[in-house]
Enzyme design. Structure first.
Site, PDB file in Angstrom:
ATOM      1  CE  LYS A  89      -4.573  -1.659   1.291  1.00 30.58           C
ATOM      2  NZ  LYS A  89      -4.374  -2.915   1.886  1.00 30.58           N
ATOM      3  CD  GLU A 111     -10.581   4.798   1.306  1.00 29.88           C
ATOM      4  OE1 GLU A 111     -10.390   5.877   1.245  1.00 29.88           O
ATOM      5  OE2 GLU A 111      -9.880   3.851   0.907  1.00 29.88           O
ATOM      6  CB  SER A 377      -0.242  -8.150  -1.083  1.00 32.39           C
ATOM      7  OG  SER A 377      -0.997  -8.862  -0.033  1.00 32.39           O
TER       8      SER A 377
HETATM    9  C1  LIG Z   1      -5.141  -3.975   1.641  1.00 29.73           C
HETATM   10  C2  LIG Z   1      -4.438  -5.022   1.300  1.00 29.73           C
HETATM   11  C3  LIG Z   1      -4.853  -5.992   0.259  1.00 29.73           C
HETATM   12  C4  LIG Z   1      -6.063  -5.656  -0.688  1.00 29.73           C
HETATM   13  O1  LIG Z   1      -6.082  -4.649  -1.301  1.00 29.73           O
HETATM   14  P1  LIG Z   1      -5.882  -4.589  -2.820  1.00 29.73           P
HETATM   15  O2  LIG Z   1      -6.053  -3.336  -3.307  1.00 29.73           O
HETATM   16  O3  LIG Z   1      -6.712  -5.674  -3.482  1.00 29.73           O
HETATM   17  O4  LIG Z   1      -4.406  -4.945  -3.207  1.00 29.73           O
HETATM   18  C5  LIG Z   1      -4.112  -7.154   0.111  1.00 29.73           C
HETATM   19  N1  LIG Z   1      -3.144  -7.521   0.881  1.00 29.73           N
HETATM   20  C6  LIG Z   1      -2.697  -6.696   1.924  1.00 29.73           C
HETATM   21  C7  LIG Z   1      -1.199  -7.091   2.702  1.00 29.73           C
HETATM   22  C8  LIG Z   1      -3.347  -5.640   2.295  1.00 29.73           C
HETATM   23  O5  LIG Z   1      -2.798  -4.836   3.044  1.00 29.73           O
END
Ligand SMILES: *Cc1c(COP(=O)(O)O)cnc(C)c1O
Length: 399
Positions: A89, A111, A377
């Site tokens: 993010k 948000e 992610s």
């Molecule tokens: C917020 C988040 C997501 C989901 O958000 P996307 O916009 O779909 O990437 C996925 N993995 C992690 C670690 C997150 O913090």
């Protein structure tokens, strides 16, 4: 370029900017400016230097040997979990705050659901010395308290939202309301590839550093710059968008998205938006939305707070509609098993969201020579409570 946004802000029939009259000017100001800024020399320099020295990019592309053996393919993990603040993010919030400054804005709003985007926004506001207001549903504040403490320590004001189910959808509505009241000085940092045009395209571009790096790293490690499969989880879709961005038109690459099945897609407790949703408008964009017969938005459920969003970015809605991407629902228990599997085979504790990408692996059939890139992610520190509640099916030592 058939999967990219067109000049009207649409991906096929999805996207656009459905905003109240009062916000028209704000969204238009952003639309007119974003590409000029993002492509300018001064922006690129500052953005790239922060990604390198502050976030810690490039993130490694790691060949997971034991996981590869298990699934019979060459599986690489794109390690977004190693970024500052623990997820992808921050790639987006750094880019948007640099844009906000160049547009002369002084007040930042955001948000958040799980709190990850709130933390990433509060972090860059501290870095840039800007006022930061984060809207968060009261239910989420209770569920995600450590992230609330982080945001406050970083200097953000966290405003509890008590309308609706007091979760992400309600927090988003409240942030939009704030923006309507302060159109002059306020910049709204959206945390995924959702919202009115140009947000989906802007966030996808800011996250596209992920696939830019994958290309270089694969060329080095495999002698070719593309994989056979790209796998990522989807909430709104930003880490997936970044992962696939530079491969969208390369049909040699298969795209597989893992969405949150919750307790099962037909259990009534699910966040499998793409499979359960219908066309509709949510938060300024025409996309696929979980809704009842009257068009009321249905409350999604997933064990992973970062994936329980009732919409999906218009880019992904189009990838699904055109069959460019395959979407697989991964249920809570399958994701948690996959998280334990990664932990026990590679010594990496993934975020619950990322565990939904890992859960896709056991539903696929690979050839031994297949090159698979799976985006991790985020890291699992924030999810230890959820993991501790489950009994792993993996014994301490499996041999
Ligand atoms: C917020 C988040 C997501 C989901 O958000 P996307 O916009 O779909 O990437 C996925 N993995 C992690 C670690 C997150 O913090």
């Amino acid at each position: 370029m058939m999967y990219q946004v067109n000049e009207n802000g649409y991906y096929g029939e999805f996207g656009g900017a459905y905003v109240p009259e009062i916000l028209h000017q704000c969204v238009e100001e952003l639309r007119v400016n974003y590409l000029n800024v993002l492509e300018s020399e001064s922006f690129r320099k500052e953005y790239e230097s922060l990604l390198r020295d502050y976030v810690g990019r490039p993130s490694p592309l790691y060949l997971a040997k034991r996981l590869s053996e298990k699934y019979g393919a060459r599986i690489y993990l794109k390690r977004e979990d190693l970024n500052h603040t623990g997820a992808h993010k921050i790639n987006n919030t750094i880019g948007q705050i640099l844009l906000a400054r160049r547009m002369g804005k002084t007040r930042i709003i955001a948000e958040t659901g799980a709190g990850q985007h709130g933390v990433a926004t509060a972090t860059v506001c501290a870095l840039m010395n800007m006022e930061c207001i984060v809207y968060m549903g009261k239910t989420d504040i209770e569920r995600q308290y450590p992230n609330v403490e982080r945001m406050k320590m970083l200097g953000a004001t966290v405003i509890p939202v008590t309308s609706g189910n007091m979760t992400l959808k309600d927090a988003t509505n409240e942030a939009i309301r704030d923006w309507c009241c302060h159109p002059q000085d306020t910049y709204y940092i959206i945390g995924s590839v959702v919202g009115p045009h140009p947000y989906p395209d802007m966030v996808a571009r800011l996250q596209s550093v992920i696939s830019e790096e994958i290309k270089k790293q694969l060329l080095e490690k495999e002698g070719r710059n593309y994989p056979d499969y790209l796998i990522a989880c989807v909430g709104g879709g930003s880490n997936a968008a970044g992962t696939v961005y530079h491969y969208l038109d390369d049909e040699r690459v298969r795209i597989v998205l893992g969405e949150a099945g919750g307790e099962g897609i037909y259990s009534g407790k699910s966040a499998a938006t793409i499979q359960l949703g219908r066309k509709g408008i949510i938060h300024g964009s025409r996309t696929i939305v979980m809704q009842n017969e009257d068009g009321q938005i249905e409350e999604p459920y997933s064990v992973s707070a970062g994936l329980d969003y009732p919409g999906i970015g218009p880019l992904h809605a189009n990838l699904y509609a055109t069959k460019r991407a395959e979407v697989i629902a991964v249920n809570d228990d399958e994701a948690i098993d996959a998280a334990f599997e990664l932990t026990r085979t590679e010594g990496i504790i993934p975020a619950l969201e990322s565990a939904h990408a890992l859960g896709v692996l056991s539903k696929m059939r690979f050839k031994p020579e297949d090159v698979v890139v799976l985006t991790l992610s985020g890291r699992g520190d924030k999810d230890m409570q959820a993991y501790a509640l489950y009994k792993p099916i993996y014994p301490l030592i499996d041999n």
